[in-house]
Design an enzyme around this catalytic site. Structure first.
Site, PDB file in Angstrom:
ATOM      1  N   CYS A  48       0.809  -1.223   0.000  1.00 40.53           N
ATOM      2  CA  CYS A  48       0.000   0.000   0.000  1.00 40.53           C
ATOM      3  C   CYS A  48       0.842   1.273   0.000  1.00 40.53           C
ATOM      4  O   CYS A  48       0.331   2.350  -0.290  1.00 40.53           O
ATOM      5  CB  CYS A  48      -0.946  -0.004   1.200  1.00 40.53           C
ATOM      6  N   HIS A 108      -2.618   7.468   2.313  1.00 38.64           N
ATOM      7  CA  HIS A 108      -3.146   6.215   1.771  1.00 38.64           C
ATOM      8  C   HIS A 108      -4.474   5.916   2.452  1.00 38.64           C
ATOM      9  O   HIS A 108      -4.588   5.975   3.675  1.00 38.64           O
ATOM     10  CB  HIS A 108      -2.136   5.103   2.040  1.00 38.64           C
ATOM     11  N   ASN A 163     -10.127   0.829   0.026  1.00 37.01           N
ATOM     12  CA  ASN A 163      -8.668   0.854   0.064  1.00 37.01           C
ATOM     13  C   ASN A 163      -8.157   0.296  -1.266  1.00 37.01           C
ATOM     14  O   ASN A 163      -8.245  -0.905  -1.512  1.00 37.01           O
ATOM     15  CB  ASN A 163      -8.175   0.002   1.244  1.00 37.01           C
TER      16      ASN A 163
END
Length: 318
Positions: A112, A238, A268
């Site tokens: 990520c 993020h 996400n």
């Protein structure tokens, strides 16, 4: 040489999956999902989609906005945890799809945190004078590695891609400094076991580490850039979880309105989440030329970090 972001683009799958749809098979309520994640819906890739196809669309849009041709690129840098194949590099497929005949290409996997790390790498090469134009992409299709019987993970993730163009020119750099960190001793808390093939996560531990590590990184990068939290116009973190982003903003003393959140619509999207959020901030008027942006991320590895971006090309002459 200075580096600046001169173009940006995004790509999302057409299919939208709501909490209501997921809740039917998970024995949970839609509100239960939203309360824990801040997510109401996410995009899920079709069979014909891939990290390469989505990244190529996002990249084309970024090049158009930067008003440069694919053959002017020196490098295609793709951050992804879901490559099309073990080899060749998915970035080479993007390079070919664009017709970037003069560009090198390589993939980067920092989960990520991938786009953040890729942005740091691309800008460093531009600032060093090695390259003049670098395409930095983040693309992930984590729906391909989810266990849809596990409500702890399958509710969190969506698919997508985002890209930015970095260009060189005389003048002050507008990208950086960055601070990137890693702790591989915590790898077991968020990983895809090869014998399983599904993403597995110990959510409480990941949440705790994500908030603490991103908070520290934001403070470090502000100090390195000789700026304060009052100078920051927008935090683009993020989009791991709405509560994580809100907690980081609170701990560094940032006004809640200055924390970018689009996780409620997209979930996400891993390496794609920062460029997707940056593009949305511009399109909705939350980000203007000259604004100071803090980008921050936390992901499997663990790998985490933060960086500063002065939005717009400013004095950069390309």
């Amino acid at each position: 040489m200075g580096a600046a972001i001169t173009g940006w683009g995004t790509a999302l799958p057409d299919r939208e999956v709501t909490n209501e749809e997921l809740a039917k098979s998970l024995d949970v309520s839609p509100d239960w999902i939203f309360e824990r994640t801040g997510i109401r819906t996410r995009r899920v890739a079709a069979d014909e989609d891939s990290a390469a196809s989505l990244a190529t669309v996002a990249a084309r849009r970024a090049l158009e906005r930067a008003e440069i041709q694919p053959d002017e690129l020196d490098l295609v840098l793709l951050a992804t945890s879901t490559p099309v194949a073990q080899m060749p590099a998915t970035s080479s497929l993007v390079q070919a799809g664009l017709g970037a005949i003069n560009a090198g290409a390589f993939d980067l996997n920092a989960a990520c945190s991938g786009f953040l790390v890729a942005l740091a790498q691309g800008s460093a090469q531009v600032e060093a004078g090695m390259l003049r134009r670098v395409l930095v992409c983040g693309a992930d299709l984590l729906s391909r590695v989810l266990d849809y019987s596990d409500p702890r993970t399958c509710i969190l993730f969506g698919d997508g891609a985002g890209a930015v163009v970095l260009e060189a020119g005389p003048g002050m750099t507008r990208v950086g400094p960055f601070r990137i960190r890693s702790d591989g001793t915590k790898a077991h808390l968020l990983h895809i076991p090869p014998e399983d093939g599904h993403l597995r996560m110990q959510g409480r531990e990941v949440y705790r580490h994500a908030v603490a590590r991103m908070t520290d990184s934001v403070k470090e990068v502000l100090e390195a850039g000789d700026v304060t939290i009052d100078d920051v116009d927008l935090l683009v973190a993020h989009q791991a979880n709405a509560r994580i982003v809100e907690a980081v903003a609170a701990r560094v003393g940032l006004e809640p309105r200055k924390a970018m959140l689009n996780i409620h619509r997209l979930g996400n999207t891993s390496a794609a989440s920062i460029p997707l959020a940056l593009a949305e901030a511009v399109s909705t008027g939350r980000l203007d030329d000259g604004d100071l942006v803090v980008v921050a991320a936390f992901g499997a590895g663990f790998v985490w970090g933060a960086g500063l971006v002065r939005w717009g090309s400013g004095a950069i002459a390309v």
